[in-house]
Design an enzyme around this catalytic site. Structure first.
Site, PDB file in Angstrom:
ATOM      1  N   ASP A   8      37.825  46.392  28.482  1.00 14.50           N
ATOM      2  CA  ASP A   8      38.142  46.847  29.837  1.00 14.50           C
ATOM      3  C   ASP A   8      39.084  48.056  29.858  1.00 14.50           C
ATOM      4  O   ASP A   8      40.246  47.950  29.461  1.00 14.50           O
ATOM      5  CB  ASP A   8      38.803  45.722  30.636  1.00 14.50           C
ATOM      6  CG  ASP A   8      37.992  44.436  30.625  1.00 14.50           C
ATOM      7  OD1 ASP A   8      37.319  44.164  29.616  1.00 14.50           O
ATOM      8  OD2 ASP A   8      38.043  43.704  31.616  1.00 14.50           O
ATOM      9  N   ASN A  67      34.466  41.450  38.042  1.00  9.95           N
ATOM     10  CA  ASN A  67      34.854  40.900  39.336  1.00  9.95           C
ATOM     11  C   ASN A  67      35.381  41.941  40.310  1.00  9.95           C
ATOM     12  O   ASN A  67      35.482  41.683  41.507  1.00  9.95           O
ATOM     13  CB  ASN A  67      35.896  39.776  39.154  1.00  9.95           C
ATOM     14  CG  ASN A  67      37.128  40.227  38.404  1.00  9.95           C
ATOM     15  OD1 ASN A  67      37.035  40.750  37.298  1.00  9.95           O
ATOM     16  ND2 ASN A  67      38.294  40.022  38.980  1.00  9.95           N
ATOM     17  N   HIS A  68      35.722  43.137  39.814  1.00  9.99           N
ATOM     18  CA  HIS A  68      36.183  44.214  40.711  1.00  9.99           C
ATOM     19  C   HIS A  68      35.101  45.275  40.935  1.00  9.99           C
ATOM     20  O   HIS A  68      35.417  46.414  41.286  1.00  9.99           O
ATOM     21  CB  HIS A  68      37.439  44.871  40.135  1.00  9.99           C
ATOM     22  CG  HIS A  68      38.634  43.970  40.089  1.00  9.99           C
ATOM     23  ND1 HIS A  68      39.068  43.255  41.182  1.00  9.99           N
ATOM     24  CD2 HIS A  68      39.484  43.668  39.063  1.00  9.99           C
ATOM     25  CE1 HIS A  68      40.142  42.553  40.835  1.00  9.99           C
ATOM     26  NE2 HIS A  68      40.406  42.772  39.571  1.00  9.99           N
ATOM     27  N   HIS A 175      37.355  40.678  30.364  1.00 12.96           N
ATOM     28  CA  HIS A 175      38.112  40.203  31.519  1.00 12.96           C
ATOM     29  C   HIS A 175      39.530  39.745  31.212  1.00 12.96           C
ATOM     30  O   HIS A 175      40.449  40.049  31.970  1.00 12.96           O
ATOM     31  CB  HIS A 175      37.389  39.083  32.281  1.00 12.96           C
ATOM     32  CG  HIS A 175      38.172  38.565  33.453  1.00 12.96           C
ATOM     33  ND1 HIS A 175      38.421  39.331  34.573  1.00 12.96           N
ATOM     34  CD2 HIS A 175      38.785  37.369  33.687  1.00 12.96           C
ATOM     35  CE1 HIS A 175      39.137  38.625  35.447  1.00 12.96           C
ATOM     36  NE2 HIS A 175      39.384  37.446  34.925  1.00 12.96           N
TER      37      HIS A 175
END
Length: 257
Positions: A8, A67-68, A175
Site C-alpha cells: 500500500d 476499502n478506500h 491493508h
C-alpha cells in the site's frame, strides 16, 4: 518471469519513495510485471488522477485498490481503465472491474482484487464465493492468476489461500501495512504471504501521524488522521515464476529504507 507486488502506497511520501526506488528494483531484480496497491496514495485515503498518472508514467502494469476505493471522486474518471482493479466482491453495480487480464512474455496474467469482510466495515459479497466464480470463469484462458486480498484478519487471508491452493498462482495480503515474515509455497503450489507491507512514512502508525494516532487511543475521541512525514520505506514481494509450467518458484520479501 518475475512479478513485483508493492504494498500500500501511503500519501505523497509513499508515492515519492516508490518513484525513487522502482526503476532500480526493476533493473536489479529483472522485474517483468509490477502490481501496486494504491488505495491510500491520496493523503491516506483513495487515489487522485494526479497520483494515478504518476504510476502510469512509471509503467506500473496494474494498480489495485481496497476499502478506500471511492474516497476521492477523481477515480470515477479513470476507474474503467484497463490497468486499474477494484475489489471484485464490491456490489456488481459498482463501476470498474474486479479483475483484469494482461499479457507479459507470451503469458496471460489475471490480477484479481478482493476485500475481506472480517472487521472491515465495508459492504461486500463473500470473497471466497466471488473468488471461486471468477477463477472458474477464467481458468482455461489464463496462465497465471494473482490475488491481492485487501483484508484485516490474518485468519481470513490464510483460509482463502488454503481454499484456493492449486487453483491460483499466488495470493498476497494488503491493508494492514505491516510486512509479515510468513511467505510460503503451499502444498499444491500456490504462493502466499499474509501481508506485503506498506510503502510510506517509516516513523508512523501504519502511515499515519504518530501523535494523532496516540491521541485517538488515549482519549477514544475522534481525531482526524493525517499522513506522517519524514523518512520513507518501501515494502513488497518478488514472486518468481517458471515460464515453462507457470508454477511459482520463489518468493522474496523487499524492505527498503
Amino acid at each position: 518471469m518475475k512479478i513485483l507486488a508493492v504494498g500500500d502506497l501511503v500519501g505523497q511520501v509513499g508515492l515519492k519513495k516508490f518513484e525513487q526506488e522502482y526503476q532500480n528494483i526493476k533493473e536489479k531484480e529483472n522485474i517483468d510485471f509490477c502490481i501496486v496497491n494504491a488505495e491510500n496514495v491520496a493523503d491516506g485515503m483513495g487515489i487522485t488522477e494526479k497520483a494515478y498518472r504518476s504510476l502510469v508514467n512509471l509503467k506500473v502494469d496494474c494498480i489495485t485498490m481496497g476499502n478506500h476505493t471511492w474516497a476521492k471522486k477523481d477515480i470515477f474518471g479513470f476507474i474503467d481503465n484497463q490497468n486499474l482493479v477494484r475489489p471484485a466482491n464490491y456490489s456488481k453495480n459498482n463501476p470498474g472491474k474486479g479483475y483484469r487480464i494482461f499479457e507479459c512474455k507470451g503469458k496471460k496474467i489475471a490480477v484479481i482484487n478482493l476485500i475481506g469482510r472480517v472487521t472491515m466495515q465495508v459492504l461486500s459479497e463473500n470473497p471466497f464465493i466471488v473468488a471461486d466464480e471468477i477463477i472458474n470463469k477464467i481458468k482455461d484462458i489464463v496462465d497465471i492468476i494473482i490475488i491481492d486480498f485487501h483484508a484485516e484478519a490474518t485468519a481470513e487471508k490464510i483460509a482463502l489461500a488454503y481454499h484456493l491452493d492449486g487453483k491460483i498462482t499466488m495470493l498476497y495480503g494488503t491493508h494492514t501495512h505491516v510486512q509479515t515474515a510468513d511467505e510460503t509455497i503451499l502444498e499444491n503450489g500456490t504462493g502466499y504471504i499474509t501481508d506485503i507491507g506498506m510503502t510510506g512514512p517509516k516513523k508512523s502508525v501504519i502511515g499515519m501521524d504518530t501523535e494523532a494516532s496516540i491521541k485517538r487511543f488515549l482519549t477514544s475521541l475522534p481525531e482526524r488522521y493525517k499522513t506522517a512525514e519524514g523518512e520513507a520505506k518501501l515494502n513488497g514481494c518478488i514472486f518468481e515464476i517458471n515460464e515453462e509450467d507457470c508454477r511459482l518458484k520463489t518468493i522474496k520479501r523487499i524492505y527498503i529504507e
